[in-house]
Motif scaffolding. Sequence first.
Motif, PDB file in Angstrom:
ATOM      1  N   GLY A 208      -5.977   6.402   3.818  1.00  0.00           N
ATOM      2  CA  GLY A 208      -6.510   5.123   4.257  1.00  0.00           C
ATOM      3  C   GLY A 208      -6.052   4.729   5.645  1.00  0.00           C
ATOM      4  O   GLY A 208      -6.669   3.915   6.304  1.00  0.00           O
ATOM      5  N   ALA A 209      -4.956   5.313   6.084  1.00  0.00           N
ATOM      6  CA  ALA A 209      -4.356   4.883   7.341  1.00  0.00           C
ATOM      7  C   ALA A 209      -4.952   5.596   8.548  1.00  0.00           C
ATOM      8  O   ALA A 209      -4.257   6.184   9.344  1.00  0.00           O
TER       9      ALA A 209
ATOM     10  N   THR B 104       7.630   4.415  -0.747  1.00  0.00           N
ATOM     11  CA  THR B 104       9.033   4.258  -0.373  1.00  0.00           C
ATOM     12  C   THR B 104       9.279   3.016   0.480  1.00  0.00           C
ATOM     13  O   THR B 104      10.361   2.433   0.431  1.00  0.00           O
ATOM     14  N   LEU B 105       8.269   2.605   1.254  1.00  0.00           N
ATOM     15  CA  LEU B 105       8.441   1.387   2.050  1.00  0.00           C
ATOM     16  C   LEU B 105       8.588   0.170   1.120  1.00  0.00           C
ATOM     17  O   LEU B 105       9.335  -0.765   1.422  1.00  0.00           O
TER      18      LEU B 105
ATOM     19  N   GLU C 277      -0.453  -1.742   6.030  1.00  0.00           N
ATOM     20  CA  GLU C 277      -0.331  -0.704   7.050  1.00  0.00           C
ATOM     21  C   GLU C 277      -1.655  -0.581   7.783  1.00  0.00           C
ATOM     22  O   GLU C 277      -2.640  -1.227   7.422  1.00  0.00           O
TER      23      GLU C 277
ATOM     24  N   ILE D 172      -9.524   2.591  -3.660  1.00  0.00           N
ATOM     25  CA  ILE D 172      -8.511   2.250  -4.665  1.00  0.00           C
ATOM     26  C   ILE D 172      -9.070   1.179  -5.597  1.00  0.00           C
ATOM     27  O   ILE D 172      -9.961   0.424  -5.225  1.00  0.00           O
TER      28      ILE D 172
ATOM     29  N   HIS E 123      -1.334   8.877   4.665  1.00  0.00           N
ATOM     30  CA  HIS E 123      -2.216   8.126   3.790  1.00  0.00           C
ATOM     31  C   HIS E 123      -3.642   8.276   4.294  1.00  0.00           C
ATOM     32  O   HIS E 123      -3.925   8.031   5.446  1.00  0.00           O
TER      33      HIS E 123
ATOM     34  N   ASP F 244      -4.884   5.211  -0.512  1.00  0.00           N
ATOM     35  CA  ASP F 244      -6.151   5.910  -0.300  1.00  0.00           C
ATOM     36  C   ASP F 244      -7.265   4.972   0.152  1.00  0.00           C
ATOM     37  O   ASP F 244      -7.114   3.765   0.121  1.00  0.00           O
TER      38      ASP F 244
ATOM     39  N   ARG G 239       0.826  -1.205   0.000  1.00  0.00           N
ATOM     40  CA  ARG G 239       0.000   0.000   0.000  1.00  0.00           C
ATOM     41  C   ARG G 239       0.857   1.251   0.000  1.00  0.00           C
ATOM     42  O   ARG G 239       0.339   2.349  -0.113  1.00  0.00           O
ATOM     43  N   SER G 240       2.170   1.076   0.184  1.00  0.00           N
ATOM     44  CA  SER G 240       3.031   2.241   0.368  1.00  0.00           C
ATOM     45  C   SER G 240       3.982   2.416  -0.819  1.00  0.00           C
ATOM     46  O   SER G 240       4.112   1.543  -1.665  1.00  0.00           O
TER      47      SER G 240
ATOM     48  N   ASN H 232      -7.032  -4.170  -5.012  1.00  0.00           N
ATOM     49  CA  ASN H 232      -6.658  -4.409  -3.615  1.00  0.00           C
ATOM     50  C   ASN H 232      -5.690  -5.588  -3.501  1.00  0.00           C
ATOM     51  O   ASN H 232      -5.283  -6.168  -4.509  1.00  0.00           O
TER      52      ASN H 232
END
Lengths: 391, 359
Positions: free
Chosen positions: B249-250, B156-157, B209, B184, B247, B181, B153-154, B187
């Motif tokens: 979504g987070a 840079t991670l 996350e 999306i 984010h 977000d 979902r990320s 999934n």
Amino acid sequence: MKIHEYQAKELFIEAGINAPDGKVATTADEAEAFAREIGAPVMVKAQVHVGGRGKAGGVKFAKTVEEARSHAENILGMDIKGLTVKKVLITSAAEITSEAYVGIILDRVTKRPVFMVSSAGGIDIEEVAAKTPEKIHKLAVDPIVGLRDFEARELAFKLYKDIKQVRQASVILKKLYEVFWKYDASLVEINPLITDGDGNVVALDAKFNIDDNALYRQARIEEMRDLDAEEPSEVEAREGDLSFVKLDGNIGCIVNGAGLAMATMDLVKRYGGEPANFLDIGGSSNPRKVVSAMKIILSDPKVEAILFNIFGGITRCDDVANGIVMAFKELNPKVPVVVRLTGTNEKEAAKILKTVPIDTGATTLDEVVKRTIALASKGAPIVEQEELVLA
Amino acid sequence: MSVFINNRTKLVVQGITGRDGSLHTSLMKAYGTSVVAGVTPGKGGKKFNGIPVFDSVADAVAKTKANTSVIYVPPPFAVDAIFEAADAGIKTIICITEGVPANDMMKVYEYIREMDVRLIGPNCPGLISPGQSKVGIIPGQICKKGGVGVVSRSGTLTYEAVWALTNAGIGQSTCVGIGGDQVIGTNFIDCLEAFENDPATKAVVMIGEIGGDDEQKAALFVKKKMTKPVVGFISGRTAPPGKRMGHAGAIISGSAGTAEEKVAAFNKAGIPVADSPTEIPGLIVAALKKAKAKAATKVAKKVTKKVAKKKVAKKAVTKNKVAKKKAVKKATRKTATKKVVKKVAKKIVKKKTKKSKKR
């Protein structure tokens, strides 16, 4: 973004939702004057961006004008879940014969706006949802078609038996759905939706969360922003176009990307430190952003060391390095700074960083976290700092 | 092979002349992606970096047979760009744009629901099938061709995890960033299903996350439907409830969507969870060895059954002896694989320390 109950009610009333008008007071004197104007009995309601105000004692019934004054005195300055109450809403106190709950939330599972209604509304709605979920009725609305009249009616029938009340509630649900779209809400809620002494359906409370991504086209909502109700460092971060959340720890974190920022914080905790913040400098790596980030973090006296973890993709490591050099010149930090820059232009970055007194010994994520924690626990900045700054 | 994009991908870039669009078009082209067209209304007929620019996606598709689109337009125009691509017959749409209003996304999601369209994003880094094609912004130099699928979902991670894999000598089939977000297009389960069906993918890394329950559902899917090994990572264990961590979504409120719940769901589904992204390669090596050993015992069992069936007809007594022998063999094999896993893990550690020393 959140707005206050009195602001949400303003939008509700404009949309044609039956809600009691009120006035906002910031002092007990004002509260008394407004109570006199509206006419007792009144409700005195704390205006803070947090749920559970009633249970915390932030919502009181006042039989007389004098009682309204004393309630306002108690509530103003009160701490509710870490937030200080600076405003109270004075509204006429309605006679309540029933309490229902209605809300619309953007549901990430169905990817539709979902109505939730329950005839068991009031301050215990969360308990109702947890213990007796069958009492909460849900409806996912097709966002292209919108809420149809019969759907609104079906929901209203879950709340009331009396056809007059069903009709009134249907109108409120339709209007609520319009308001949800008009203001790009991610959540709208009326709790409680009451029936009063005359049997009319009235929205006694209003909760409104707006999607931050849509604020560019919601000037009206942006104007409603209450800077007093937000953490000052978070306000500053927003103005610097940084994504920032203040926490309580000793390790300041500056990272690019939200997921990596969270993962970095998790590792800080894992290796025995406490993150002082969440901070994402975002994709484009304007050096000024790095300066703003350093400034915000250095203003927190609890911070004992600062950790940079940058994985260059769009973000260019040399831009971040230039930002760090600028920050050292302008802010002269007195705490150790540990930097790990990997990815796009990392070699150029390494050259630039030779001029500042920072620790760049770490190459992996785990190492940079461990080194920062080790330096923070020493409780003093690295020795050669001032000499190097002068050079 | 790979998932969603490959060497047959013909890409049209929406917003090709913009700041991000132009930079990343050049990077995608340099990586070897077949960028056949660009779209910027009003700039049709011009060329960018040798790529023809059109006024509309429909024009671009008609002239170049583009089958995939990537969107770099600013947030107020991103949703319209998705509608345009879908109506022009594009079947794979990747929206990189960050900051798209969620309510607009609900409408576009509803619209393409009934169409045969794969939307990835918005607010995502895109995807890369190393050695074949890259669509989006994932740096090509951190990837390596191989057999591990990565879904996250990320942004840079994901790079951090991919870089750790590459450093350990483990290549990737496809790396997909699905976006952070609330609404999306694609999934975790969509990606897991694609990886399960992709012959080039041998194992999967799933990076989640806080917020929502997509990871929990994905964990159930892994347990019920997947034969390939999956390892996981969850960020946001230290996030305070109710705060938005960049984010959209987070957001965690109450108990739903916490990191603990997600880690528990992974554990319950038998998905090993790394405590740090740098632990992911070790878990992948171990998971692959375990899967190999499992497959080996399955083959061995089949052989045993066949042999046993034949011998049953001859002598019932020998059956017991054979079974005993096989059991002994199985046991020795198990301990042998354990040793191999340990050896490989040690090797990786050695390699890593060497590399960090070099730096």
